[in-house]
Design a protein around this motif. Structure first.
Motif, short mmCIF file in Angstrom:
data_model
loop_
_atom_site.label_atom_id
_atom_site.label_comp_id
_atom_site.label_asym_id
_atom_site.label_seq_id
_atom_site.Cartn_x
_atom_site.Cartn_y
_atom_site.Cartn_z
N GLN A 83 0.83 -1.21 0.00
CA GLN A 83 0.00 0.00 0.00
C GLN A 83 0.86 1.26 0.00
N GLN A 84 1.95 1.23 0.76
CA GLN A 84 2.83 2.40 0.78
C GLN A 84 3.46 2.63 -0.59
N ARG A 85 3.79 1.56 -1.29
CA ARG A 85 4.33 1.70 -2.64
C ARG A 85 3.30 2.28 -3.59
N ALA A 90 1.23 6.85 -6.70
CA ALA A 90 0.12 7.76 -6.98
C ALA A 90 0.55 9.21 -6.76
N ARG A 91 1.29 9.45 -5.68
CA ARG A 91 1.77 10.81 -5.39
C ARG A 91 2.70 11.30 -6.50
N ILE A 92 3.61 10.43 -6.95
CA ILE A 92 4.54 10.82 -8.00
C ILE A 92 3.79 11.07 -9.31
N ALA A 93 2.79 10.24 -9.61
CA ALA A 93 1.99 10.43 -10.83
C ALA A 93 1.27 11.77 -10.79
N ARG A 94 0.73 12.13 -9.63
CA ARG A 94 0.07 13.44 -9.50
C ARG A 94 1.06 14.58 -9.72
#
Length: 106
Positions: A83-85, A90-94
């Motif tokens: 989940q952390q990965r 997701a954060r990097i994609a945003r």
């Protein structure tokens, strides 16, 4: 996986050749090309270079210093849960989407 076979296939396709075309240029049979490309038969680096050149291309190999940055990043991520990965990706994609949007505006 056959990296030599992958290189032969890529060169052949870039040259617009069929396996039969390349086999004709190489003085071999089409099934030999198919076996090399699929990895069913090992192909030497010398043969890869020769076949790539018969496609009108050249293969460049370079030795470069190893910085181990991939290994260091993998080590940092190894301790994360699944989940952390996912959250990190997701954060990097945003962030990347935000940078693309900012770049297209100005």
């Amino acid at each position: 996986m056959s990296y030599g076979g992958d290189l032969i296939r890529e060169a052949r396709k870039r040259a617009g050749l069929t396996q039969a075309d390349l086999a004709d240029r190489a003085g071999t049979a089409q099934p030999a090309i198919a076996r090399w490309e699929s990895g069913r038969t090992a192909v030497s680096l010398d043969d890869v270079i020769r076949l790539v050149r018969l496609c009108g291309l050249d293969l460049e190999l370079h030795l470069v210093e190893c910085d181990n940055s991939d290994l260091a990043q993998a080590s940092r991520l190894a301790g994360l849960s699944g989940q952390q990965r996912l959250d990190r990706h997701a954060r990097i994609a945003r962030q990347l989407s935000g940078l693309r949007a900012a770049g297209s505006r100005g």
